[in-house]
Design an enzyme around this catalytic site. Sequence first.
Site, mmCIF file in Angstrom:
data_model
loop_
_atom_site.group_PDB
_atom_site.id
_atom_site.type_symbol
_atom_site.label_atom_id
_atom_site.label_comp_id
_atom_site.label_asym_id
_atom_site.label_seq_id
_atom_site.Cartn_x
_atom_site.Cartn_y
_atom_site.Cartn_z
ATOM 1 C CG HIS A 43 -1.102 -0.108 2.880
ATOM 2 N ND1 HIS A 43 0.473 -0.781 3.050
ATOM 3 C CD2 HIS A 43 -0.355 1.485 3.272
ATOM 4 C CE1 HIS A 43 1.098 -0.644 3.973
ATOM 5 N NE2 HIS A 43 0.617 1.122 4.721
ATOM 6 C CE LYS B 46 4.112 6.185 3.585
ATOM 7 N NZ LYS B 46 4.429 6.299 5.232
ATOM 8 C CG HIS C 83 2.109 7.624 -0.246
ATOM 9 N ND1 HIS C 83 1.878 8.458 0.703
ATOM 10 C CD2 HIS C 83 1.484 6.627 0.501
ATOM 11 C CE1 HIS C 83 1.000 8.460 1.365
ATOM 12 N NE2 HIS C 83 0.844 7.512 0.911
ATOM 13 C CG HIS D 117 -3.593 2.847 1.898
ATOM 14 N ND1 HIS D 117 -3.036 3.685 0.239
ATOM 15 C CD2 HIS D 117 -2.262 4.175 2.616
ATOM 16 C CE1 HIS D 117 -1.169 4.162 0.913
ATOM 17 N NE2 HIS D 117 -1.742 4.476 1.826
ATOM 18 C CG ASP E 23 -1.542 2.746 6.637
ATOM 19 O OD1 ASP E 23 -0.975 2.408 6.318
ATOM 20 O OD2 ASP E 23 -1.820 4.031 5.930
HETATM 21 P P1 C2E Z 1 1.658 6.502 8.445
HETATM 22 O O1 C2E Z 1 2.524 7.516 8.910
HETATM 23 O O2 C2E Z 1 1.686 5.414 7.818
HETATM 24 O O3 C2E Z 1 0.199 7.480 8.925
HETATM 25 C C1 C2E Z 1 -0.748 6.874 7.976
HETATM 26 C C2 C2E Z 1 -2.264 7.372 8.146
HETATM 27 O O4 C2E Z 1 -2.036 7.024 9.799
HETATM 28 C C3 C2E Z 1 -2.370 9.019 8.493
HETATM 29 O O5 C2E Z 1 -2.054 9.260 7.067
HETATM 30 C C4 C2E Z 1 -2.572 9.272 9.104
HETATM 31 O O6 C2E Z 1 -4.740 9.004 8.452
HETATM 32 C C5 C2E Z 1 -3.506 8.369 10.357
HETATM 33 N N1 C2E Z 1 -2.276 9.439 11.699
HETATM 34 C C6 C2E Z 1 -0.963 8.389 11.636
HETATM 35 N N2 C2E Z 1 -0.554 9.727 12.684
HETATM 36 C C7 C2E Z 1 -1.329 10.601 13.104
HETATM 37 C C8 C2E Z 1 -1.625 11.306 14.142
HETATM 38 O O7 C2E Z 1 -0.685 11.525 14.852
HETATM 39 N N3 C2E Z 1 -3.312 11.754 14.782
HETATM 40 C C9 C2E Z 1 -3.778 11.403 13.766
HETATM 41 N N4 C2E Z 1 -5.283 11.618 13.754
HETATM 42 N N5 C2E Z 1 -3.935 9.891 12.297
HETATM 43 C C10 C2E Z 1 -2.425 10.424 12.391
HETATM 44 P P2 C2E Z 1 -1.822 10.611 6.210
HETATM 45 O O8 C2E Z 1 -2.623 11.861 7.560
HETATM 46 O O9 C2E Z 1 -2.269 10.359 5.034
HETATM 47 O O10 C2E Z 1 -0.809 10.600 6.044
HETATM 48 C C11 C2E Z 1 -0.262 9.550 5.392
HETATM 49 C C12 C2E Z 1 1.929 9.364 5.231
HETATM 50 O O11 C2E Z 1 1.969 11.038 5.883
HETATM 51 C C13 C2E Z 1 1.761 8.941 6.970
HETATM 52 O O12 C2E Z 1 1.624 7.133 6.889
HETATM 53 C C14 C2E Z 1 3.287 9.576 6.671
HETATM 54 O O13 C2E Z 1 4.189 8.342 6.248
HETATM 55 C C15 C2E Z 1 3.468 10.358 6.443
HETATM 56 N N6 C2E Z 1 2.461 11.815 7.585
HETATM 57 C C16 C2E Z 1 1.482 12.247 7.864
HETATM 58 N N7 C2E Z 1 2.952 13.355 9.134
HETATM 59 C C17 C2E Z 1 3.071 13.557 8.840
HETATM 60 C C18 C2E Z 1 3.714 14.397 10.136
HETATM 61 O O14 C2E Z 1 3.264 15.777 10.828
HETATM 62 N N8 C2E Z 1 5.457 14.291 9.922
HETATM 63 C C19 C2E Z 1 5.742 13.391 9.157
HETATM 64 N N9 C2E Z 1 7.537 13.567 9.224
HETATM 65 N N10 C2E Z 1 5.517 12.056 8.747
HETATM 66 C C20 C2E Z 1 3.953 12.621 8.348
HETATM 67 FE FE FE Z 2 0.657 2.905 5.749
HETATM 68 FE FE FE Z 3 0.047 5.472 3.150
#
Ligand code: C2E
Ligand code: FE
Ligand code: FE
Length: 392
Positions: free
Chosen positions: A246, A250, A275, A301, A330
């Site tokens: 999925h 990235k 991504h 996703h 996820d």
């Molecule tokens: P990921 O870390 O695998 O997170 C997947 C999804 O989990 C996120 O999709 C979001 O829907 C949820 N999620 C993760 N952390 C949190 C959180 O602290 N609070 C809430 N409410 N939901 C959370 P999203 O937002 O589309 O992000 C996709 C990817 O983007 C993330 O995959 C991560 O790799 C990156 N990302 C998102 N926000 C940040 C950030 O603030 N800093 C960094 N370094 N990467 C981020």
């Molecule tokens: Fe993921």
């Molecule tokens: Fe993703």
Amino acid sequence: MHETYEFEKPRIKKDLEPDELLQVILDYAAKIANERHLDNVLSLMADMGKEIVVADRCTVWLLDTQRGELWTKVAHGVSELRIPAGAGLAGHSIATGEPIFIDDAYMNEPYRDILANGALKTDQQTGYRTKAIMAIPFRNNEGEIMGCYQAINKMTESGVFSDHDLRNLSLAASYSGKSIESAMLAEEIEETQKEIIFTMGEIGESRSKETGNHVKRVAEYSYILALALGMSRSDADLLKMASPMHDIGKVAIPDSVLKKPGKLTEEEYEVMKSHAVIGYNLLKNSKRHILKTAAIVAEQHHEKWNGQGYPRGLAGEDIHIFGRITGIADVFDALASDRVYKKAWELDRILNLFKDERGHHFDPAVVDAFMESLPQILEIRDKYTDQLQEAQ
Ligand code: C2E
Ligand code: FE
Ligand code: FE
Ligand code: SIN
Ligand code: SIN
Ligand code: SIN
């Protein structure tokens, strides 16, 4: 096989009575449903077809769209027979989507040329006498034509195939399409694994720290949820094989964004969001069922039930069920784990978020399935911890 050299067999059999017909279909449906090898599924289908329409011979042709060929494995003494996709009566019936009836191959005008190059030529070589022929295309679950039944020589007194035979065999074929697909899927796995490794190798080793057990857990969670939602074992297996990819998109995200320790700026988040589409584009051209499924999951996703997700802003059931399942798996995994940008959340906090987002971010049915399956989910979480990954 001495029968090959008989000129013409006496036609003394009777058509099946409705109860006999039902019995034959039930018997074969049970055998076919339990069979995982494509060769055996095909020969069971051929045997079933032969009994149902009281034919002397029956062949199941399958369409191999990649190679532009029809193939069968049930021809006597031949391990695999391949012909060009448009060839023969089988090819003609598949191309038009219409059944073909021939009462006597030696007197038939409309298909004279096809017969001259097919059945009649073979007869000359073998001494067999082809008379009546019926070819019926059949479809997979998506409604696409996937092959054709070809029955030869009706063994009842009438000597010709009827509309009844057409209906009965079509009915039987509709039971079998799914089994053929899952048997194909099983045989596809090895080839697919090679293709995955190739794809991964080509785009370089993934640099994201969270890969490793993240994808493993997401695959297992997705499998559990698929079964809890009542999906078939084979669909759940398919999702389990596809969901690890999925986040494959990235690999194209720059380190400065992917590994940023803090919160992303709006601009960086836009880069990050790409991504989904990148993953989709990497996978979408594959002909393999698993990778096509992976393409859907990679793209969808991050869609949300309320239409506020990305990349397309799809809502509700417009989001593929595989996307809705992998999406919640996820998020659960992201929240339950430490990330470079955040600490892991407590379970209660995650469950509260899921309750709040039920019907907003997430499909309510999938949230319910998640809650029901929580013990199994936690078992997986505890089995595949990130300790080793983090230590490297
Ligand atoms: P990921 O870390 O695998 O997170 C997947 C999804 O989990 C996120 O999709 C979001 O829907 C949820 N999620 C993760 N952390 C949190 C959180 O602290 N609070 C809430 N409410 N939901 C959370 P999203 O937002 O589309 O992000 C996709 C990817 O983007 C993330 O995959 C991560 O790799 C990156 N990302 C998102 N926000 C940040 C950030 O603030 N800093 C960094 N370094 N990467 C981020
Ligand atoms: Fe993921
Ligand atoms: Fe993703
Ligand atoms: C085969 O050609 O033997 C299998 C067909 C397919 O997987 O498409
Ligand atoms: C067909 O004639 O429909 C199939 C091809 C063949 O039997 O050679
Ligand atoms: C299958 O038919 O086994 C694959 C499942 C699907 O495409 O939905």
